[in-house]
Write a protein that holds these residues in place. Sequence first.
Motif: not given
Lengths: 215, 481
Positions: A128-146
């Motif tokens: 799945i290709t998503l825009p860079e900023e959406a991917v950046g947001r997902l990275f922050r969310e994943v890292e923030a919540s187990e």
Amino acid sequence: MQKFERQQGLVAPLDRANVDTDLIIPKQFLKSIQRSGFGVNLFDELRYLDEGQPGQDCSQRPLNPDFVLNQARYQGASVLLARRNFGCGSSREHAPWALADFGFRVVIAPSFADIFYNNAFKNGILLITLPEEAVGRLFREVEASEGYRLDVDLEQQRITTPGGEILEFAVDAFRKHCLLEGLDDIGITLQDEDAIRAFEEKHRAARPWLFRQAG
Amino acid sequence: MAGQTLYDKLWSQHLVKERDDGTALIYIDRHLLHEVTSPQAFEGLRLAGRKPWRLDANLATPDHNVPTTVVERARGNAGIQDPVSLIQVQTLDDNCEAFGIEEFKINDARQGIVHVVGPEQGATLPGMTVVCGDSHTATHGAFAALAHGIGTSEVEHVLATQCLLAQKMKNMLVRVEGELGLGVTAKDIVLAVIGEIGTAGGTGYAIEFAGSAIRGLSMEGRMTVCNMAIEAGARVGLIAVDDTTIDYLKDRPYAPSAAQREAAVADWRGLVSDEDAAFDKVVELDAAAIEPQVTWGTSPEMVTGVSGEVPDPEAEADATVKSGYQRALEYMGLAPRQKITDIKLDKVFIGSCTNSRIEDLREAAKVAKGKKVADSVQLAMVVPGSGLVKRQAEAEGLDKIFVEAGFEWREPGCSMCLAMNADKLGAGEHCASTSNRNFEGRQGYGGRTHLVSPAMAAAAAIAGHFVDVRTLESNRAAQEA
Ligand code: SF4
């Protein structure tokens, strides 16, 4: 090919751009003549502290505690979150074989290398290709919540985050069809056998030298 | 209507069928096989009870795993020490035998790296579609052939159907105008292009290389350029047909027979982009401004001119680029702002499908002649791309020049390009390599690869560190003359 089922997948973040196929599966493991068994050597050089050998029992090898896939919270992940140009480098299909064997069904990134893109879909992995900023947001969310999971619905071409955000994605119709049905594309192509024969005959008549054997 | 690009023409000449879902069926003229990416494809054919569609479209040779020392090679397959490698090479032999595919086996004089062998045999022709389970298949685009790498499932697909499912790419033109400086080569052009557009710059495109500097290259040089299109992200690199192409193909074993030649040549002349063809993207480079290139990092785009220095990650604004640079410098054991010419080498590798053809060996030999490899360099090796290249080099006495200078002269194969055989780097070792990938671990676990041209590699072997080939006596003298 295995059918693609809707995922409620645990997400693992691999925060690094230009992940090449040598990194996904180092060359010593390409010596296998099998299609399976590559999962234990996925990201071998990042995952273990020693140099891996083909056929070795990996359960005894020292793990790199810093590598994301070795962390307890990401065990059982089926969605890999990655950075730009994922899968660059060689055409080795061992890379998607290793990802699939490990248990990844989905990779999300801002961009993928062309050959890897083809190979992944042929092995039941949805890219799945998503825009860079959406991917950046997902990275922050994943890292923030187990225990962060994404609902990946290929049928609807939609990802839903735990917070209820909906991200739509594009995928071409043929690849989607093959993935959902688990179809073998050789069988599909051979339905056009007559068209191939007709083309071949015309092509041979126009450019006979393309069909020549060594003299 | 706008004219067609070379890529557009090759595409439409092979279009079997366009499907409603946006994919197309493309006919494949030539399929090259090697031992690493084919076993699972043959196995798939067997399991499905299928046969190859057209046997004579296929040509195979083992290259990735084969040992390169004379002693091992004298024993044929039995000389392969690693039992897993041996099984892979043996499996290729068995599959070719069982299915009836022509193979140049380990000790056939025509054996070699698949991308050196195809063109050398004339098995790669202008106007063909050429595929192989190897990303450097882009090499063959130097002949105005539509050539690209495929995965193992696609190898099986091509074997079974003589076609590929494909989607049309976009068109990019890379124009390099002007004259190259003395000692600056095709390798430097392509590294400079990658430095300019990045390793993902060509993703989704077929790149056509054009301009006077490209026209001025030999076929060997053109193959070097197209070979690394994949390092710029493009599956396909292309160069239009001209006299250089046509002359190269004369009398090669698989090239058109005398009776066919005239018609073939007339057809090939049309394999150029129309003057009014539209490209989706155009990149221009000034040949005169290209310095000899050296990569300092772990991606081919991490490259600079030999007179330059290692970058300082702190100076990068983009966070992903900055952390990528930091990781690369740590892996490579280099300091920010270190001069390229201060990088010391432990090993030197001249070979690979990028730079193992006769012209590459001549360039390296010119630099090595009458000199000695520095004591600090533990191993400098030259691995010709094929048995025929080796034979030609020996006929010209190049092997003697290398051996006298302290290089090892080896048997053909991929060798230390990806270190699947015994030729590899130790952890922490720096290598000047004429290959195409400087990824972490590519040439051996923990190994540190610097990509350069054959002349730069030979000069580095002699000095023990990188030197600007433009300052060598031979080049200086020629410049003054
Ligand atoms: S020489 Fe290197 S890049 Fe070329 S085919 Fe062999 S392993 Fe691949």
